[in-house]
Design a protein around this motif. Structure first.
Motif: not given
Length: 74
Positions: A20-30, A70-71
């Motif tokens: 999974s990937v954690h963090g805000n929307d910007e971090m997810h998109r990146h 975040h990963v």
């Protein structure tokens, strides 16, 4: 997410899978734009000085420790 750990804790030479990937929307998109999506296999090439070098989807990438936390991988 049983057994998953942050990519920042992985050792060089490990072959892992993105859980999974954690963090805000910007971090997810990146991270998604770099190929870090659930189920994707990656190899940790090296981990040194807070930088994690991975091979994912045919590319070699370097992530700083903050981003690698975040990963989550298994």
């Amino acid at each position: 997410m049983s057994g998953a750990m942050p990519l920042s804790l992985a050792h060089g030479g490990s072959t892992l899978r993105v859980e999974s990937v954690h963090g805000n929307d910007e971090m997810h998109r990146h991270l998604e734009s770099l190929g870090f999506v659930g189920g994707t296999e990656l190899e940790v090439v090296s981990q040194s000085g807070g930088t994690v070098i991975v091979s994912i989807k045919g590319s070699r990438l370097g992530l700083n420790e903050r981003t690698a936390r975040h990963v989550y991988v298994i």
